[in-house]
Design an enzyme around this catalytic site. Structure first.
Site, mmCIF file in Angstrom:
data_model
loop_
_atom_site.group_PDB
_atom_site.id
_atom_site.type_symbol
_atom_site.label_atom_id
_atom_site.label_comp_id
_atom_site.label_asym_id
_atom_site.label_seq_id
_atom_site.Cartn_x
_atom_site.Cartn_y
_atom_site.Cartn_z
ATOM 1 N N ASP A 179 -16.378 -46.479 -27.481
ATOM 2 C CA ASP A 179 -17.525 -46.721 -26.538
ATOM 3 C C ASP A 179 -17.769 -48.322 -26.418
ATOM 4 O O ASP A 179 -17.163 -49.011 -27.157
ATOM 5 C CB ASP A 179 -18.888 -46.080 -27.482
ATOM 6 N N ASP A 181 -21.144 -50.338 -25.770
ATOM 7 C CA ASP A 181 -22.411 -50.969 -25.713
ATOM 8 C C ASP A 181 -22.845 -50.709 -27.386
ATOM 9 O O ASP A 181 -22.623 -49.401 -27.661
ATOM 10 C CB ASP A 181 -23.633 -50.369 -24.968
ATOM 11 N N ARG A 224 -33.083 -45.531 -15.297
ATOM 12 C CA ARG A 224 -33.008 -47.035 -15.702
ATOM 13 C C ARG A 224 -32.248 -47.764 -14.603
ATOM 14 O O ARG A 224 -32.846 -48.859 -14.315
ATOM 15 C CB ARG A 224 -32.017 -46.947 -16.993
ATOM 16 N N GLY A 268 -20.692 -45.712 -21.057
ATOM 17 C CA GLY A 268 -21.697 -45.193 -20.053
ATOM 18 C C GLY A 268 -22.591 -46.614 -19.422
ATOM 19 O O GLY A 268 -23.511 -46.369 -18.368
ATOM 20 N N ASN A 340 -24.456 -39.510 -26.570
ATOM 21 C CA ASN A 340 -23.452 -39.222 -25.541
ATOM 22 C C ASN A 340 -21.832 -39.532 -25.977
ATOM 23 O O ASN A 340 -21.229 -39.420 -24.879
ATOM 24 C CB ASN A 340 -23.828 -40.170 -24.185
#
Length: 396
Positions: A179, A181, A224, A268, A340
């Site tokens: 991932d 972030d 968002r 994401g 997620n």
């Protein structure tokens, strides 16, 4: 039976022994582990732990006991399942004898007999922050049950404990999917964009809820991104200059590359920033969401383009990359921090939660809460010197 020795001189009796002193007074459970030698009541004879004052040369004297098991014991070991249990402490505190005793008790409750202990962190400094326990059993609890027991114990102790089958697949993984972030980088990029757009409070609240699994990720992303409508597209260049890699990430990627790994980021977040991370860390793949911009390319319109990279999409992309690279599931690692990431982590042979939300830590096979993501190499069985050798090779 466990036998403890203290300060290199006096023998502390086992608490079950006749006339033994109070166990809590005798056992040096809170002393920092500095050096020790260890065997067991199975193929080896006893457990002996010697303490040294925490000093720069404390670990230099540590040596594992040689294997004194009989041929019969060796033959019996071939019929047993073997597990590797990696213990990791926090950045500033070390592993203690109390930590090890509690973990050994948990392993015993799962019908596992410890066979050896090996220091993985730098032996030239103290305290010890990483070590491996190899344990075996002919009729152990399930791997899920062992992980659940160690999760409870390690959470109570404030350390990390990762258990895996001790086999060739442990050290010979071939693909790592990260991932982005709060994993490869310290920021949540959409929050940074929102900060410059003046809507950081609203966006951050949605981000946190999504990472905890309280809001569907696709819906949260839609909400968002809509708040970013009218923001100058140049904000992506500004945020790129703010990116800070998580501790240990550059060294981890260099070491993994020296081992022949293929590396990917599946985020994401947004593709311009994922591509920057890919280029900087010499990754092989980058997938993320695409922000839609106005026809003149000057502002964000508050929407994304193409398939949303949500939890399902992350797992699908992991599978596609693994198939493209001809890597079986058992040799794939997935590292993430949010809800997620759970499907992606479940699709991998080894799912790793890095400084993750509680829900993610409970469901992940492995968790790393310490300062550095370089600890992933300890999880794979590499010690400090091996890691330094890999990094030296990467700089040659």
């Amino acid at each position: 039976m466990l036998a403890w020795t203290g300060a290199r001189s006096s023998l502390l009796p086992h608490p079950d022994a006749p006339n033994a002193p109070n166990a809590s007074a005798a056992r040096p459970s809170d002393a920092l582990l500095a050096d020790f030698a260890y065997t067991t009541t199975g193929p080896l004879a006893s457990l002996a732990v010697s303490l040294a004052a925490p000093s720069s040369d404390a670990l230099a004297n540590w040596q594992p006991l040689s294997d004194v098991s009989s041929k019969a014991s060796d033959q019996s070991q071939q019929q047993q399942d073997s597990y590797a249990v990696t213990l990791l402490s926090g950045a500033s505190s070390g592993l203690t004898l109390g930590h090890i005793a509690a973990v050994l008790a948990s392993l015993s409750a799962c019908s596992l007999t410890p066979v050896s202990i090996r220091v993985l962190s730098d032996r030239a400094s103290s305290p010890v922050t990483a070590l491996d326990i190899i344990a075996s059993s002919s009729s152990p609890s399930s791997l899920a049950a062992i992980r659940a027991a160690l999760y409870e114990t390690s959470t109570r102790l404030g350390i990390d404990a990762a258990v895996q089958h001790n086999n060739v697949a442990r050290r010979h993984k071939r693909l790592v999917i990260f991932d982005m972030d709060s994993t490869l980088i310290q920021q949540e990029v959409i929050d940074e964009i929102a900060r410059h757009a003046g809507v950081v409070g609203q966006v951050s609240a949605i981000t946190e809820a999504a990472m905890r699994g309280e809001i569907d990720f696709t819906e949260s992303l839609k909400r968002r991104v809509a708040l970013l409508k009218g923001t100058p597209a140049s904000i992506l260049d500004t945020v790129r200059g703010l990116i800070t890699f998580s501790p240990g990430v550059p060294d981890l990627c260099r070491a993994l590359k020296m081992l022949g790994f293929r590396l990917a980021v599946i985020s994401g977040g947004f593709i311009p920033l994922a591509r920057y991370v890919k280029a900087t860390l010499s990754l092989d793949y980058a997938f993320a969401n695409e922000l839609k911009v106005s026809e003149d390319g000057l502002v964000l319109v508050g929407e994304t383009v193409g398939p949303v990279v949500d939890g399902v999409r992350k797992a699908e992309l992991l599978t596609v990359i693994a198939q493209t690279e001809s890597v079986p599931r058992e040799q794939v690692i997935a590292v993430g921090d949010g809800a997620n990431d759970l499907l992606m982590m479940g699709a991998a042979g080894l799912g790793v939660a890095y400084r993750a939300k509680p829900k993610v830590q409970q469901q992940a096979a492995v968790r790393i809460n310490g300062h550095s993501l370089l600890n992933l190499l300890h999880i794979l069985g590499y010690d400090w010197q091996e890691i330094q050798d890999l990094l030296a090779m990467s700089r040659a």
